[in-house]
Design an enzyme around this catalytic site. Structure first.
Site, short mmCIF file in Angstrom:
data_model
loop_
_atom_site.label_atom_id
_atom_site.label_comp_id
_atom_site.label_asym_id
_atom_site.label_seq_id
_atom_site.Cartn_x
_atom_site.Cartn_y
_atom_site.Cartn_z
N GLY A 163 0.81 -1.22 0.00
CA GLY A 163 0.00 0.00 0.00
C GLY A 163 0.84 1.26 0.00
CB CYS A 164 -0.33 4.75 0.30
SG CYS A 164 -1.56 4.66 -1.01
CG PHE A 165 3.06 1.68 4.58
CD1 PHE A 165 4.20 0.88 4.54
CD2 PHE A 165 1.84 1.06 4.78
CE1 PHE A 165 4.12 -0.50 4.70
CE2 PHE A 165 1.74 -0.32 4.93
CZ PHE A 165 2.89 -1.10 4.90
CB ALA A 166 5.25 0.25 0.15
CG PHE A 373 1.03 9.15 5.79
CD1 PHE A 373 1.69 9.23 7.00
CD2 PHE A 373 1.05 10.25 4.94
CE1 PHE A 373 2.35 10.39 7.37
CE2 PHE A 373 1.70 11.42 5.30
CZ PHE A 373 2.36 11.49 6.53
#
EC number: 2.3.1.74
Length: 389
Positions: A163-166, A373
């Site tokens: 997801g977007c934190f990666a 995040f």
């Protein structure tokens, strides 16, 4: 006889992990945000849902996005009607697209990064590949190794469904690999394609509609290594410190589930509040050891999950509007490209810093922070040190 401590010392680099090159790529199909609601409701046979379309138009208008890039063209969507229908079984069709397109787009970004780095690809020792778009075995890391013609004994790490934190995670992992393996040169690739998440609108699931207004396709690649070779390798940013944490009381704030209908995303309305509530603690942990408490004195790279997150972080920390300039520029020109976003922002920042004749790659400042995040709610923090231009 050589001791274990001597072997360990010989295996480790002396200096910090350094970003040595950045490359980015997007599909050719560019979608203007102002006209996207018309296209989206037409292609999904939803034009009769006039109230919902008006809601979606408002979402797009408030998104602060001007354009996005998408692999999914009108032609592809017409050939795959199940992808257009809300929650129709369509995983096979989606997988057929992304298992090819994710490594292909990743290769495009990687070729640019390797060219900027200026060294032969045979010197790449490690590969980190990250995508939230589909799953396959052998993975996109294997496919990219073949596409680029990397050596078969390159050490590969495949990260699916983060997801977007990666974008922060890959930097953390690359830092550890570069600093703990003397002479290592790590190719990092994040490649994201929205073919897994695209679907028609639903009156009952507005969080799905939020994703349709924000997500775009893109790939970014970096070369990371410690102890750059003088006169040959040109450092861009140094990575000094990293952390990952799960925000308290945030379970279910951001969820993604791979189903027969593709990847479904669920977002709670209080995501921006959760992020802004926890960001101060993350900053204190990161910057107190450096004696920094004025967060307007550092440069900022934050995953642009949406404008509300950026607005609330700015408000909470009393940040000057220009602090998020590079972040907002990437959101405006590309949308939310999940893990690839923060790497695009790194590229945007160093380019603008050079164009504007500033002293360092970090908008003329010495220290900076990068935040990811995403699901969990997980927060990745990376402390960056800029390089003199």
């Amino acid at each position: 006889m050589v001791s274990v401590s001597e072997i360990r010392k010989a295996q480790r680099a002396e200096g910090p992990a350094t970003i040595l090159a950045i490359g980015t790529a997007n599909p050719a199909n560019c979608v203007e945000q102002s006209t996207y609601p018309d296209f989206y409701f037409r292609i999904t046979n939803s034009e009769h849902k006039t109230e919902l379309k008006q809601k979606f138009q408002r979402m797009c208008d408030k998104s602060m996005i001007n354009r996005r890039y998408m692999y999914l063209t009108e032609e592809i969507l017409k050939e795959n009607p199940s992808v257009c229908e809300y929650m129709a079984p369509s995983l096979d069709a989606r997988q057929d697209m992304v298992v090819v397109e994710v490594p292909r787009l990743g290769k495009e970004a990687a070729v640019k990064a390797i060219k900027e780095w200026g060294q032969p690809k045979s010197k790449i020792t490690h590969l980190i590949f990250c995508t939230t778009s589909g799953v396959d075995m052998p993975g996109a890391d294997y496919q990219l190794t073949k596409l680029l013609g990397l050596r078969p004994y390159v050490k590969r790490y495949m990260m699916y469904q983060q997801g977007c934190f990666a974008g922060g995670t890959v930097l953390r992992l690359a830092k550890d690999l570069a600093e703990n393996n003397k002479g290592a040169r790590v190719l990092v690739v994040c490649s994201e394609v929205t073919a897994v998440t695209f679907r028609g609108p639903s009156d009952t699931h507005l969080d799905s509609l939020v994703g349709q207004a924000l997500f775009g396709d893109g790939a970014a690649a970096l070369i990371v290594g410690s102890d750059p070779i003088p006169e040959i390798e040109k450092p861009i940013f140094e990575m000094v410190w990293t952390a990952q944490t799960i925000a308290p009381d945030s379970e279910g704030a951001i969820d993604g589930h791979l189903r027969e209908a593709g990847l479904t995303f669920h977002l709670l309305k209080d995501v921006p509040a959760i992020v802004s509530k926890n960001i101060d603690k993350a900053l204190v942990e990161a910057f107190q050891p450096l004696g920094i408490s004025d967060y307007n004195s550092i440069f900022w790279i934050a995953h642009p999950g949406g404008p509300a997150i950026l607005d609330q972080v700015e408000q909470k920390l009393a940040l000057k509007p220009e602090k998020m300039k590079a972040t907002r520029e990437v959101l405006s020109e590309y949308g939310n490209m999940s893990s690839a976003c923060v790497l695009f922002i790194l590229d945007e920042m160093r380019r603008k810093s050079i164009q504007n004749g500033l002293k360092t790659t970090g908008e003329g400042l010495e220290w900076g922070v990068l935040f990811g995040f995403g699901p969990g709610l997980t927060i990745e923090t990376v402390v960056l040190h800029s390089v003199a231009i």
